[in-house]
Design a protein around this motif. Structure first.
Motif, PDB file in Angstrom:
ATOM      1  N   ILE A  53      -1.200   3.773  11.326  1.00  0.00           N
ATOM      2  CA  ILE A  53      -1.722   4.826  10.448  1.00  0.00           C
ATOM      3  C   ILE A  53      -3.249   4.778  10.382  1.00  0.00           C
ATOM      4  CG2 ILE A  53      -1.641   5.861   8.156  1.00  0.00           C
ATOM      5  CD1 ILE A  53       1.004   5.991   9.716  1.00  0.00           C
ATOM      6  N   ASN A  54      -3.799   3.592  10.070  1.00  0.00           N
ATOM      7  CA  ASN A  54      -5.259   3.496   9.936  1.00  0.00           C
ATOM      8  C   ASN A  54      -5.929   2.770  11.101  1.00  0.00           C
ATOM      9  OD1 ASN A  54      -4.821   0.725   9.522  1.00  0.00           O
ATOM     10  ND2 ASN A  54      -4.979   0.893   7.286  1.00  0.00           N
ATOM     11  N   HIS A  55      -5.108   2.277  12.057  1.00  0.00           N
ATOM     12  CA  HIS A  55      -5.594   1.629  13.281  1.00  0.00           C
ATOM     13  C   HIS A  55      -6.393   0.345  13.005  1.00  0.00           C
ATOM     14  CE1 HIS A  55      -4.205   5.258  15.208  1.00  0.00           C
ATOM     15  NE2 HIS A  55      -5.006   5.990  14.441  1.00  0.00           N
ATOM     16  N   GLN A  56      -6.151  -0.256  11.857  1.00  0.00           N
ATOM     17  CA  GLN A  56      -6.793  -1.516  11.520  1.00  0.00           C
ATOM     18  C   GLN A  56      -5.872  -2.687  11.845  1.00  0.00           C
ATOM     19  OE1 GLN A  56     -10.063  -1.681  10.200  1.00  0.00           O
ATOM     20  NE2 GLN A  56      -9.987   0.511  10.744  1.00  0.00           N
ATOM     21  N   ASP A  67       0.849  -1.179   0.000  1.00  0.00           N
ATOM     22  CA  ASP A  67       0.000   0.000   0.000  1.00  0.00           C
ATOM     23  C   ASP A  67       0.892   1.238   0.000  1.00  0.00           C
ATOM     24  OD1 ASP A  67       0.890   0.380   2.613  1.00  0.00           O
ATOM     25  OD2 ASP A  67      -1.066   0.031   3.549  1.00  0.00           O
ATOM     26  N   GLU A  68       0.347   2.372   0.384  1.00  0.00           N
ATOM     27  CA  GLU A  68       1.113   3.611   0.335  1.00  0.00           C
ATOM     28  C   GLU A  68       2.326   3.596   1.253  1.00  0.00           C
ATOM     29  OE1 GLU A  68       0.458   8.422   1.218  1.00  0.00           O
ATOM     30  OE2 GLU A  68      -1.207   6.990   1.422  1.00  0.00           O
ATOM     31  N   HIS A  69       2.220   2.879   2.389  1.00  0.00           N
ATOM     32  CA  HIS A  69       3.262   2.934   3.406  1.00  0.00           C
ATOM     33  C   HIS A  69       4.083   1.652   3.533  1.00  0.00           C
ATOM     34  CE1 HIS A  69       1.611   6.707   4.961  1.00  0.00           C
ATOM     35  NE2 HIS A  69       0.421   6.162   4.815  1.00  0.00           N
ATOM     36  N   ARG A 123      -3.804  -5.769  11.034  1.00  0.00           N
ATOM     37  CA  ARG A 123      -3.125  -6.266   9.846  1.00  0.00           C
ATOM     38  C   ARG A 123      -2.539  -7.641  10.165  1.00  0.00           C
ATOM     39  NH1 ARG A 123      -1.219  -2.377   6.117  1.00  0.00           N
ATOM     40  NH2 ARG A 123      -2.957  -1.018   5.568  1.00  0.00           N
ATOM     41  N   ASP A 128      -2.233  -1.451  12.724  1.00  0.00           N
ATOM     42  CA  ASP A 128      -1.565  -0.461  11.898  1.00  0.00           C
ATOM     43  C   ASP A 128      -1.618   0.916  12.568  1.00  0.00           C
ATOM     44  OD1 ASP A 128      -1.257   1.620   9.703  1.00  0.00           O
ATOM     45  OD2 ASP A 128      -0.902  -0.231   8.566  1.00  0.00           O
ATOM     46  N   SER A 138       6.439   8.011   7.470  1.00  0.00           N
ATOM     47  CA  SER A 138       5.686   7.106   8.349  1.00  0.00           C
ATOM     48  C   SER A 138       6.532   5.983   8.923  1.00  0.00           C
ATOM     49  CB  SER A 138       4.502   6.503   7.580  1.00  0.00           C
ATOM     50  OG  SER A 138       4.954   5.744   6.468  1.00  0.00           O
ATOM     51  N   TYR A 166       5.929   2.766  12.300  1.00  0.00           N
ATOM     52  CA  TYR A 166       5.988   1.308  12.192  1.00  0.00           C
ATOM     53  C   TYR A 166       7.172   0.737  12.989  1.00  0.00           C
ATOM     54  CZ  TYR A 166       2.401   1.593   8.606  1.00  0.00           C
ATOM     55  OH  TYR A 166       1.219   1.814   7.940  1.00  0.00           O
TER      56      TYR A 166
END
Length: 301
Positions: free
Chosen positions: A288-291, A100-102, A293, A286, A160, A164
């Motif tokens: 960034i999006n708090h989902q 993805d983007e990151h 993974r 994650d 970012s 991570y």
């Protein structure tokens, strides 16, 4: 002598996926740049250094091209490209599992080093991925031994990357490994193996010593295969060679381990006998999006 830290701005661009290396000038006196480089990196002939300088592939930290007679002094940093002649091709292919983007998530084969070092430069996962994706700022977020296969995360964005990296530093990453080793009929599973691991006097090896534990692995058996079992290993710490040492200390070294319990002579890789250790999955929230993974290797033992 180190590959350039990709978090910073190098005075030389990447070349075929290879970031420039650099070397600092210590205390001492050298007549010129060629004298210093020839003394510090004797495996590279003066003629080769001159050719690299003519191609403007040797410079200082400010991007000024260096010639053989250029003056040098203590504290100066010189940048150049590492090269390895006749580098052995690793006949196994990595696979990108997710992007993805990151993040970029790869499935690494056995025998392929993650980053350049020693005898490995182009035949490393990082350089292969930088060439295939064109992502110059790609950077691994954690370690995986050259002998170990499986899932590994890469950062694509400098902005970012720290978010991570903090997941690993604060142990918010769940890693699951699979390993093949001898059956242990007298041992009850699951078990939690803890010990203190420190560097050994032997090159690149670690060993267990007395003292407060700094490593911890939850070990269970997934499958029985005659005298060999398939183990699940879930480390909550990340000491180098932790899983290999913990299995060895239980009396079941991971199959085809060239280091433990007794190091074998260094030689050419036997591609028919990979270390039976696989980074099977990795999971985290994650930042960034708090989902949630979770990524799984498509390989198996």
């Amino acid at each position: 002598m180190n590959e350039f830290n990709r978090n910073l701005s190098a005075p030389l661009p990447s070349k075929n996926g290879i970031s420039p290396s650099y070397i600092w000038l210590p205390e001492g006196h050298w007549e010129n740049a060629l004298t210093f480089l020839s003394a510090q990196l004797p495996d590279i002939s003066p003629d080769i250094w001159r050719k690299r300088m003519d191609k403007k592939e040797v410079c200082d930290a400010h991007g000024n091209n260096l010639q053989a007679e250029s003056p040098v002094k203590r504290g100066m940093c010189i940048y150049y490209y590492r090269e390895i002649e006749n580098e052995t091709r690793v006949p196994f292919q990595e696979k990108i599992l997710f992007e993805d983007e990151h993040l970029l998530v790869a499935d690494k084969p056995h025998f392929l080093a993650v980053t350049p070092g020693g005898l490995y430069l182009r035949e490393t996962l990082l350089v292969r991925l930088k060439v295939s994706t064109g992502i110059d700022h790609l950077s691994p977020l954690h370690r995986l031994d050259r002998e170990t296969a499986g899932v590994i995360l890469f950062s694509k964005q400098i902005q970012s990357r720290g978010a991570y990296q903090s997941l690993f530093q604060t142990r918010q990453i769940e890693k699951t490994y699979h390993a093949l080793a001898a059956h242990l009929p007298l041992q009850s599973f699951p078990l939690c193996k803890s010990s203190r691991i420190e560097e050994s006097k032997r090159f690149f090896m670690m060993h267990e010593v007395a003292g407060v534990a700094n490593s911890k692995t939850l070990i269970s058996v997934i499958d029985h295969r005659d005298n060999i079992d398939l183990y699940q290993l879930r480390p909550s710490t990340g000491k180098r060679h932790q899983l290999r040492l913990h299995m060895t200390s239980l009396g079941a070294p991971i199959l085809n381990d060239q280091f433990y319990p007794v190091p074998k002579p260094v030689g050419n890789d036997d591609y028919s006998k990979p270390l039976k250790l696989l980074a099977k999955s990795i999971a985290f929230i994650d930042p960034i999006n708090h989902q949630k993974r979770e990524f799984h290797s498509e390989q198996s033992l």
